[in-house]
Design an enzyme around this catalytic site. Structure first.
Site, PDB file in Angstrom:
ATOM      1  N   CYS A 268      32.532  24.089  19.847  1.00 38.08           N
ATOM      2  CA  CYS A 268      33.029  23.648  21.168  1.00 38.08           C
ATOM      3  C   CYS A 268      34.407  24.197  21.521  1.00 38.08           C
ATOM      4  O   CYS A 268      34.535  25.037  22.418  1.00 38.08           O
ATOM      5  CB  CYS A 268      33.079  22.130  21.209  1.00 38.08           C
ATOM      6  SG  CYS A 268      31.462  21.394  21.078  1.00 38.08           S
TER       7      CYS A 268
HETATM    8  N1  NAD Z   1      28.499  20.187  18.162  1.00 41.58           N
HETATM    9  C1  NAD Z   1      29.341  19.436  18.841  1.00 41.58           C
HETATM   10  O1  NAD Z   1      30.216  18.800  18.286  1.00 41.58           O
HETATM   11  C2  NAD Z   1      29.233  19.329  20.359  1.00 41.58           C
HETATM   12  C3  NAD Z   1      29.953  18.323  21.022  1.00 41.58           C
HETATM   13  C4  NAD Z   1      29.863  18.220  22.399  1.00 41.58           C
HETATM   14  C5  NAD Z   1      29.089  19.138  23.106  1.00 41.58           C
HETATM   15  N2  NAD Z   1      28.414  20.125  22.456  1.00 41.58           N
HETATM   16  C6  NAD Z   1      27.603  21.039  23.251  1.00 41.58           C
HETATM   17  O2  NAD Z   1      26.240  20.643  23.133  1.00 41.58           O
HETATM   18  C7  NAD Z   1      25.392  21.786  23.139  1.00 41.58           C
HETATM   19  C8  NAD Z   1      24.530  21.810  21.887  1.00 41.58           C
HETATM   20  O3  NAD Z   1      25.383  21.974  20.767  1.00 41.58           O
HETATM   21  P1  NAD Z   1      24.910  21.639  19.283  1.00 41.58           P
HETATM   22  O4  NAD Z   1      26.132  21.675  18.440  1.00 41.58           O
HETATM   23  O5  NAD Z   1      24.062  20.425  19.273  1.00 41.58           O
HETATM   24  O6  NAD Z   1      23.999  22.912  18.971  1.00 41.58           O
HETATM   25  P2  NAD Z   1      23.094  23.133  17.681  1.00 41.58           P
HETATM   26  O7  NAD Z   1      23.078  24.588  17.447  1.00 41.58           O
HETATM   27  O8  NAD Z   1      23.502  22.208  16.587  1.00 41.58           O
HETATM   28  O9  NAD Z   1      21.631  22.658  18.142  1.00 41.58           O
HETATM   29  C9  NAD Z   1      20.944  23.240  19.178  1.00 41.58           C
HETATM   30  C10 NAD Z   1      19.446  23.138  18.913  1.00 41.58           C
HETATM   31  O10 NAD Z   1      18.761  23.645  20.065  1.00 41.58           O
HETATM   32  C11 NAD Z   1      17.619  24.353  19.628  1.00 41.58           C
HETATM   33  N3  NAD Z   1      17.158  25.232  20.701  1.00 41.58           N
HETATM   34  C12 NAD Z   1      17.658  26.428  21.094  1.00 41.58           C
HETATM   35  N4  NAD Z   1      16.983  26.882  22.156  1.00 41.58           N
HETATM   36  C13 NAD Z   1      16.034  25.960  22.453  1.00 41.58           C
HETATM   37  C14 NAD Z   1      15.041  25.861  23.451  1.00 41.58           C
HETATM   38  N5  NAD Z   1      14.866  26.796  24.382  1.00 41.58           N
HETATM   39  N6  NAD Z   1      14.233  24.779  23.436  1.00 41.58           N
HETATM   40  C15 NAD Z   1      14.381  23.808  22.504  1.00 41.58           C
HETATM   41  N7  NAD Z   1      15.327  23.838  21.539  1.00 41.58           N
HETATM   42  C16 NAD Z   1      16.135  24.910  21.518  1.00 41.58           C
HETATM   43  C17 NAD Z   1      18.089  25.059  18.364  1.00 41.58           C
HETATM   44  O11 NAD Z   1      16.984  25.433  17.561  1.00 41.58           O
HETATM   45  C18 NAD Z   1      18.965  23.980  17.725  1.00 41.58           C
HETATM   46  O12 NAD Z   1      18.220  23.155  16.848  1.00 41.58           O
HETATM   47  C19 NAD Z   1      26.305  22.997  23.301  1.00 41.58           C
HETATM   48  O13 NAD Z   1      26.440  23.289  24.665  1.00 41.58           O
HETATM   49  C20 NAD Z   1      27.636  22.474  22.778  1.00 41.58           C
HETATM   50  O14 NAD Z   1      28.733  23.166  23.338  1.00 41.58           O
HETATM   51  C21 NAD Z   1      28.453  20.226  21.089  1.00 41.58           C
END
Ligand code: NAD
Length: 431
Positions: A268
């Site tokens: 992030c």
């Molecule tokens: N990690 C954090 O602390 C955090 C906090 C707040 C916001 N975010 C935001 O949330 C979003 C997700 O982050 P994350 O850390 O959970 O990512 P992540 O990589 O941990 O998980 C994302 C998941 O989405 C899946 N994926 C990808 N394309 C897909 C599709 N077309 N259909 C279905 N599944 C699909 C991947 O296989 C993966 O399992 C990002 O925009 C991030 O910036 C993350």
């Protein structure tokens, strides 16, 4: 059909699907399931689905026991999305070459939803992104289904704020900002979140909610840069930056403590300011704060390498040929996530200078990324005693800090892990 959706939302008889089961999506599944929402988790990665269906969590914040307690389904079949009344999108938003936003995962998720979109559904985007994504990119993809926003389906943006490994604030008690593409979309999304989140803050548009998220994370990024610069100044002046910050933090208003460190990591904080930068550029505006903060934060791994070099020099040793034991390669304490972790550039820098680097991290058994190929070593008396310098990069609670303070010959502590515990002896220097 939209009236029917509102009836379900008001009567708590709606079901949901979560697209993307990572750090954000899986806790969202668990939180909803606990609140009694029938929920289906969807991911394109078969390995993720197989593991979840076998009761194994791949996310730090969700224990296997928590999965066992809930009633949720996990699938890689996108056709199942049409069964849900509410669909959340929680897919990654990385940076492409040139630090440009890569919203292709949102586009792919939108296409998968559009393929089976039906009347009376509400789609909510939670991924972090630049203002305009929901209305200018996701909406046209969803409308390719032939259905129309407002008449047939609703669409909102509600940024996730989850902080991995934060035991005090989890999905349910972190206030949620909600901005719809239409007024009814905002109202529907508000009803959804009120069922399983303590406080919901509606705003006037999806763009406002998108911008609010970028402000939060850019605020953090800029303030980390400020304190990183302060730490260099403090060192030159000969005062302890941690004592300085703790003293300033006694002011009960107008100050919020940020602490220096080896650089900024995770999915992030190091990425989101570039989403803001891109959005600003499109409008012809500049983002000087983002650029300045980037210049300072991205230099921190080199600062750390120099600090190790200086510390060894003070012990009449060269960095070349010295054994450096790195403690913690995850991007922050108590997590296994090493995406964008500054540890990788720091280790690379140490190796380039000829240091023999090993690492210990109970959360990251092996590190194979950015040209690094290392396995975690146990943290015991022998590994500590063998190290010419111990470099603390992530302050995991699992480390035996007493043992480190007692056994290591020289410690460069970028997190004040030992100082915080009253263990900073003559063998310890900070950044
Ligand atoms: N990690 C954090 O602390 C955090 C906090 C707040 C916001 N975010 C935001 O949330 C979003 C997700 O982050 P994350 O850390 O959970 O990512 P992540 O990589 O941990 O998980 C994302 C998941 O989405 C899946 N994926 C990808 N394309 C897909 C599709 N077309 N259909 C279905 N599944 C699909 C991947 O296989 C993966 O399992 C990002 O925009 C991030 O910036 C993350």
């Amino acid at each position: 059909m939209i009236e029917e959706l509102f009836t379900k939302l008001e009567n708590w008889t709606w079901s949901s699907a979560v697209v993307g089961l990572g750090y954000v999506g899986l806790p969202l599944v668990v939180t909803q399931a606990r609140a009694g929402v029938p929920v289906t988790g969807f991911d394109v990665k078969e390995s993720v689905i197989d593991s979840l269906n076998a009761g194994r969590s791949h996310i730090d914040d969700i224990a296997d026991d928590e999965l066992a307690e809930i009633d949720a389904r996990f699938t890689s079949d996108p056709a199942k999305l049409s069964e849900a009344d509410v669909i959340f999108i929680c897919v990654p938003t990385p940076l492409a070459v040139g630090k440009l936003p890569d919203i292709s995962y949102i586009e792919r998720a939108g296409e998968a939803i559009a393929a089976s979109l039906r009347r009376g559904q509400l789609v909510i985007l939670e991924s972090t992104t630049y203002p305009g994504t929901t209305e200018d990119t996701l909406l046209p993809i969803l409308e390719k289904s032939g259905l129309k926003l407002e008449d047939d389906f609703l669409l909102a943006y509600a940024p996730e704020r989850v902080d991995p490994a934060n035991a005090s604030f989890r999905t349910a008690n972190i206030p949620r900002v909600v901005g719809g593409a239409t007024l009814r979309s905002t109202a529907a999304a508000e009803l959804v979140y009120r069922r399983f989140i303590e406080k919901v803050h509606p705003v006037s548009s999806a763009r406002t909610a998108e911008m609010a998220k970028l402000l939060e994370n850019t605020f953090r990024w800029v303030n980390i840069a400020l304190v990183n610069e302060m730490s260099t100044i403090a060192r030159a002046i000969g005062v302890d930056i941690w004592e300085v910050v703790d003293a300033a933090a006694t002011k009960p208003f107008g100050f919020m403590p940020f602490y220096p460190g080896p650089g900024v990591g995770g999915h992030c904080i190091p990425l989101d300011p570039f989403y803001l930068q891109w959005a600003a550029r499109v409008t012809g505006e500049g983002t000087r704060f983002v650029e300045l903060a980037e210049a300072i934060n991205s230099r921190m791994p080199q600062v750390v390498v120099s600090r190790v070099q200086d510390a060894l020099n003070d012990h009449a040793k060269a960095l070349r040929g010295s054994n450096v034991l790195v403690l913690g390669v995850a991007y922050k304490k108590n997590v296994r996530d090493f995406r964008e972790s500054p540890a990788k550039e720091t280790i690379g820098g140490l190796q380039q200078h000829g240091a023999v680097v090993t690492y210990s991290d109970p959360h990251v058994p092996s590190l194979r990324d950015e040209g690094i190929e290392l396995d975690s070593v146990p943290l015991d008396e022998r590994t500590l005693a063998d190290a010419d310098c111990v470099l603390i990069l992530a302050d995991h609670d699992a480390f035996d800090h007493q043992l480190i303070a007692r056994t290591a010959r020289l410690v460069v502590d970028t997190r004040n892990a030992l100082g915080r515990r009253g263990l900073r002896g003559d063998n310890v220097v900070t950044i």
